[in-house]
Design an enzyme around this catalytic site. Sequence first.
Site, mmCIF file in Angstrom:
data_model
loop_
_atom_site.group_PDB
_atom_site.id
_atom_site.type_symbol
_atom_site.label_atom_id
_atom_site.label_comp_id
_atom_site.label_asym_id
_atom_site.label_seq_id
_atom_site.Cartn_x
_atom_site.Cartn_y
_atom_site.Cartn_z
ATOM 1 N N ILE A 117 0.839 -1.197 0.000
ATOM 2 C CA ILE A 117 0.000 0.000 0.000
ATOM 3 C C ILE A 117 0.878 1.251 0.000
ATOM 4 O O ILE A 117 0.498 2.299 -0.517
ATOM 5 C CB ILE A 117 -0.910 -0.017 1.249
ATOM 6 C CG1 ILE A 117 -1.828 -1.245 1.222
ATOM 7 C CG2 ILE A 117 -1.713 1.273 1.384
ATOM 8 C CD1 ILE A 117 -2.379 -1.644 2.578
ATOM 9 N N THR A 118 2.072 1.127 0.577
ATOM 10 C CA THR A 118 2.994 2.255 0.737
ATOM 11 C C THR A 118 3.334 2.879 -0.614
ATOM 12 O O THR A 118 3.697 2.177 -1.561
ATOM 13 C CB THR A 118 4.288 1.765 1.419
ATOM 14 O OG1 THR A 118 3.941 1.157 2.667
ATOM 15 C CG2 THR A 118 5.259 2.903 1.666
ATOM 16 N N HIS A 177 -0.030 3.559 -10.246
ATOM 17 C CA HIS A 177 -0.784 4.138 -9.126
ATOM 18 C C HIS A 177 -0.265 5.518 -8.754
ATOM 19 O O HIS A 177 -0.225 5.886 -7.593
ATOM 20 C CB HIS A 177 -0.730 3.183 -7.914
ATOM 21 C CG HIS A 177 -1.550 3.630 -6.740
ATOM 22 N ND1 HIS A 177 -2.902 3.861 -6.815
ATOM 23 C CD2 HIS A 177 -1.197 3.909 -5.456
ATOM 24 C CE1 HIS A 177 -3.351 4.248 -5.625
ATOM 25 N NE2 HIS A 177 -2.329 4.289 -4.790
#
EC number: 1.1.1.37
Length: 312
Positions: A117-118, A177
């Site tokens: 997620i980082t 992302h």
Amino acid sequence: MKVAVLGAAGGIGQALALLLKTQLPSGSELSLYDIAPVTPGVAVDLSHIPTAVKVCGFGGEDASPALVGADIVLISAGVARKPGMDRSDLFNVNAGIIRNLIGQVARTSPNACIGIITNPVNTMVPIAAEVLKKAGVYNPNKLFGVTTLDIIRSNTFVGELKHLDPATLDIPVIGGHSGVTILPLLSQIPGVSLSEREVAELTKRIQNAGTEVVEAKAGGGSATLAMGQAAARFALSLVRAMQGDENVVECGYVESDGEYARFFAQPLLLGKAGLVQRLSIGTLSAFEQDALESMLEVLRKDIALGEDFINK
């Protein structure tokens, strides 16, 4: 099923842990780790919520007690964006954190599915892959960059614009992302047609939504609550698939066939061992095709940055 959250005392980690405590299947274990000494207390706090999910928490330098026997490891540890920073500014701090934590995962729970997620995810996933490879435990079907926030934002913004319930939408988002690498496939929404202007404006808003939150929080943080929800959605889908549910599909950023870049976000069929199949991105509109071609150089540079961090 044991799920570990690394970075569990942070804004995303706490939101994610709360959602998992309330939504994981009965009998699951939730293991929380953060360098912050408050982490065991976060676990105690969550443990008072009346669900049949056992919670334990660990603080300090050593994540291994949290990782023993983990089936899924979700990593949200690192620093958050502040106004004026983009996700790549986070690289210098977060790269070292991911290298360290993935090294511990490789030693303690090498067969776990890992969700990164980082940020910047485009770069952190290649770092994780190279660390796992050096440790001799890399399985490309078990390493995911969690891009679900782009999907839920797309669903929300299109729902708002077209007066639809966003919960009924599931818009695929491909590429990466951050910034221009985020490509929502707005031409693939059944029963919804958008003008060229709407597509251009929505695409830009989805790509810049993280900045929208950073600026709105006025130095007080970045997107933590929606990201917690997005990560929980991805994790719960992975849990369902690993427990034998069929036809579980989520978008995610994974090692790809290399057609576009070494790592690429696209719809994925999930199963008992993680990734089963990378699904087709379908037919793109001319706008989407152009956007895809023009983002690839950025995406490939992001990936090379991560590879070089470990290998040079």
